[in-house]
Design a protein around this motif. Structure first.
Motif, PDB file in Angstrom:
ATOM      1  N   PRO A 112       0.866  -1.109   0.118  1.00 51.95           N
ATOM      2  CA  PRO A 112       0.070  -0.033   0.048  1.00 51.95           C
ATOM      3  C   PRO A 112       0.999   1.416   0.044  1.00 51.95           C
ATOM      4  N   ALA A 113       1.886   1.284   0.622  1.00 59.58           N
ATOM      5  CA  ALA A 113       2.747   2.558   0.819  1.00 59.58           C
ATOM      6  C   ALA A 113       3.388   2.816  -0.418  1.00 59.58           C
ATOM      7  N   THR A 114       3.973   1.791  -1.189  1.00 60.29           N
ATOM      8  CA  THR A 114       4.580   2.179  -2.566  1.00 60.29           C
ATOM      9  C   THR A 114       3.476   2.433  -3.574  1.00 60.29           C
ATOM     10  N   ALA A 115       2.453   1.885  -3.480  1.00 64.24           N
ATOM     11  CA  ALA A 115       1.429   2.168  -4.377  1.00 64.24           C
ATOM     12  C   ALA A 115       0.975   3.790  -4.153  1.00 64.24           C
ATOM     13  N   ARG A 116       0.816   4.114  -2.907  1.00 61.89           N
ATOM     14  CA  ARG A 116       0.529   5.449  -2.319  1.00 61.89           C
ATOM     15  C   ARG A 116       1.377   6.358  -3.139  1.00 61.89           C
ATOM     16  N   VAL A 143       4.864  18.147   2.253  1.00 61.48           N
ATOM     17  CA  VAL A 143       4.192  17.574   3.166  1.00 61.48           C
ATOM     18  C   VAL A 143       3.016  16.437   2.892  1.00 61.48           C
ATOM     19  N   TYR A 144       2.728  16.669   1.497  1.00 67.67           N
ATOM     20  CA  TYR A 144       1.819  15.885   1.005  1.00 67.67           C
ATOM     21  C   TYR A 144       2.305  14.389   0.591  1.00 67.67           C
ATOM     22  N   TYR A 177       0.350  11.367   1.916  1.00 70.80           N
ATOM     23  CA  TYR A 177      -0.240  10.298   0.856  1.00 70.80           C
ATOM     24  C   TYR A 177       0.357   8.819   1.406  1.00 70.80           C
ATOM     25  N   ALA A 178       1.419   8.664   1.511  1.00 71.48           N
ATOM     26  CA  ALA A 178       2.193   7.240   1.749  1.00 71.48           C
ATOM     27  C   ALA A 178       1.882   6.613   3.076  1.00 71.48           C
ATOM     28  N   PHE A 179       1.604   7.649   4.048  1.00 77.94           N
ATOM     29  CA  PHE A 179       1.341   6.839   5.509  1.00 77.94           C
ATOM     30  C   PHE A 179      -0.228   7.011   5.601  1.00 77.94           C
ATOM     31  N   GLY A 180      -1.013   7.513   4.427  1.00 78.62           N
ATOM     32  CA  GLY A 180      -2.421   7.526   4.509  1.00 78.62           C
ATOM     33  C   GLY A 180      -3.192   8.272   5.662  1.00 78.62           C
ATOM     34  N   ARG A 220      -4.501  14.384   4.564  1.00 84.29           N
ATOM     35  CA  ARG A 220      -3.791  14.468   2.978  1.00 84.29           C
ATOM     36  C   ARG A 220      -4.671  15.527   2.081  1.00 84.29           C
ATOM     37  N   SER A 221      -5.911  15.413   2.210  1.00 84.39           N
ATOM     38  CA  SER A 221      -7.005  16.377   1.260  1.00 84.39           C
ATOM     39  C   SER A 221      -6.668  17.683   1.734  1.00 84.39           C
ATOM     40  N   TYR A 222      -6.613  17.770   2.968  1.00 87.17           N
ATOM     41  CA  TYR A 222      -6.329  19.315   3.540  1.00 87.17           C
ATOM     42  C   TYR A 222      -5.276  20.022   2.780  1.00 87.17           C
ATOM     43  N   ILE A 223      -3.982  19.080   3.160  1.00 86.36           N
ATOM     44  CA  ILE A 223      -2.806  19.398   2.582  1.00 86.36           C
ATOM     45  C   ILE A 223      -3.005  19.716   1.187  1.00 86.36           C
ATOM     46  N   TRP A 224      -3.456  19.038   0.415  1.00 84.61           N
ATOM     47  CA  TRP A 224      -3.730  19.107  -1.137  1.00 84.61           C
ATOM     48  C   TRP A 224      -4.457  20.477  -1.252  1.00 84.61           C
ATOM     49  N   ILE A 225      -5.384  20.645  -0.605  1.00 82.11           N
ATOM     50  CA  ILE A 225      -6.065  21.944  -1.057  1.00 82.11           C
ATOM     51  C   ILE A 225      -5.292  23.257  -0.568  1.00 82.11           C
ATOM     52  N   VAL A 226      -4.445  23.046   0.359  1.00 77.21           N
ATOM     53  CA  VAL A 226      -3.550  24.171   0.612  1.00 77.21           C
ATOM     54  C   VAL A 226      -2.791  24.669  -0.640  1.00 77.21           C
ATOM     55  N   GLY A 227      -2.095  23.625  -1.196  1.00 76.28           N
ATOM     56  CA  GLY A 227      -1.262  23.867  -2.078  1.00 76.28           C
ATOM     57  C   GLY A 227      -2.107  24.364  -3.620  1.00 76.28           C
TER      58      GLY A 227
END
Length: 131
Positions: free
Chosen positions: A49-53, A98-99, A103-106, A111-118
């Protein structure tokens, strides 16, 4: 070089680091026979899962990097680089850095909040060129 262009260069280097992190995991888990192939079929093994992420975060950054590059081009070519656009660029880069672990650690929903900031930082840069 403007701060926005410096951040763009760093964001491109971040993309390269993400590729290496993903490629190491994918090669270790799927084997170079598969990763160096044309990938016409699904792999016989699955990635962790981590590599896929990491792979999805890598692809996501390509999408964000396209928009961010456009914003930097608009700011730079229009001669409208300001402290605000520089701050937005640095916020974008910080969010993207930070994203990756988010994402890697789920980290949900962070993750979504960090994405929206960028994303919002990028949009703010574009809007600033229109004002």
């Amino acid at each position: 070089m403007t701060p926005e262009l410096t951040v763009l260069a760093l964001a491109i280097l971040l993309q390269a680091v993400q590729f290496v992190a993903y490629a190491i995991g994918a090669n270790r888990e799927l084997g170079p026979g598969y990763t160096m192939s044309a990938r016409d079929s699904e792999p016989s093994r699955s990635m962790s899962p981590a590599t896929a992420r990491l792979g999805r975060a890598f692809g996501n950054h390509f999408e964000g990097l396209i928009l961010f590059t456009g914003a930097v081009v608009l700011v730079t070519l229009s001669g409208q680089a300001t402290g605000f656009t520089a701050a937005c660029a640095w916020i974008y880069l910080a969010a993207r850095v930070v994203y990756v672990p988010a994402y890697a650690f789920g980290w949900r929903p962070w993750r979504s909040y960090i994405w929206i900031v960028g994303f919002l930082a990028t949009v703010a840069m574009v809007i600033s060129t229109l004002i």
